[in-house]
Scaffold this motif. Sequence first.
Motif, PDB file in Angstrom:
ATOM      1  N   VAL A 169       0.798  -1.186  -0.044  1.00  0.00           N
ATOM      2  CA  VAL A 169       0.159  -0.104   0.023  1.00  0.00           C
ATOM      3  C   VAL A 169       0.964   1.304   0.167  1.00  0.00           C
ATOM      4  CG1 VAL A 169      -1.728   1.314   1.470  1.00  0.00           C
ATOM      5  CG2 VAL A 169      -1.828  -1.275   1.076  1.00  0.00           C
ATOM      6  N   LEU A 196      -7.805  -0.201   3.462  1.00  0.00           N
ATOM      7  CA  LEU A 196      -8.074   0.945   2.675  1.00  0.00           C
ATOM      8  C   LEU A 196      -9.160   0.884   1.644  1.00  0.00           C
ATOM      9  CD1 LEU A 196      -5.960   3.346   2.227  1.00  0.00           C
ATOM     10  CD2 LEU A 196      -4.821   2.021   0.404  1.00  0.00           C
ATOM     11  N   GLN A 253      -1.605   0.526   6.931  1.00  0.00           N
ATOM     12  CA  GLN A 253      -2.905   0.158   6.554  1.00  0.00           C
ATOM     13  C   GLN A 253      -2.649  -0.769   5.566  1.00  0.00           C
ATOM     14  OE1 GLN A 253      -5.873   1.209   7.755  1.00  0.00           O
ATOM     15  NE2 GLN A 253      -4.554   2.296   9.203  1.00  0.00           N
ATOM     16  N   LEU A 303      -1.333   7.022   6.155  1.00  0.00           N
ATOM     17  CA  LEU A 303      -1.956   5.792   6.129  1.00  0.00           C
ATOM     18  C   LEU A 303      -0.943   4.712   6.024  1.00  0.00           C
ATOM     19  CD1 LEU A 303      -3.930   6.593   2.717  1.00  0.00           C
ATOM     20  CD2 LEU A 303      -4.988   6.229   4.991  1.00  0.00           C
TER      21      LEU A 303
END
Length: 179
Positions: A83, A108, A103, A100
């Motif tokens: 990610v 997500l 994650q 983020l």
Amino acid sequence: MEELLRMQQQQQQKQRKPPVEEPVYQPQPAQRAGLEIWRRNQNPQLIQEVTETVGQHSGDILRPAMQRATRVAINEKSSPEDVTRWLQEKGFSPRVIDLLDGQDGANLFSLSKLHLQQACGRDEGGYLYSQLLVQKKRSGFRTHTGDELKAILNHRRTHVELSNEAAADEPVFTINPIL
């Protein structure tokens, strides 16, 4: 007399200057380096300069540098490292990448557009949401459709009607009274 009149007309015609023709816009397309250039009679130097400039670099002057399609794709089983690499390759700001961090793909994919916009900002959150929709489509990510949800509801409804109780595999929610 007639001869005299004819001679006067001829002299007048000689004395008259021919009417000056103003340059008229006459489009003449010239194909060069994928561009269509319309020439005007008034400014041939400009046309020459443009055709020489554009022709030298195959039109690269007019095109901004474009990023090629990303090679990294994510799906609901992607690791946090995947990610992060995907976010970097898509050109998201370091703030969003840090936000983020950690994650995985499933987390997500579960975020709504509103949550992304609140966390990342309106523009970047909307862009992230649209990119996630593309990744969901590419990876074959499925959410429950209306028909599937109706089938689940009907199954539960018939179970409740038959036994007058909730299905055994459903979670039971209890409300604790305030003492």
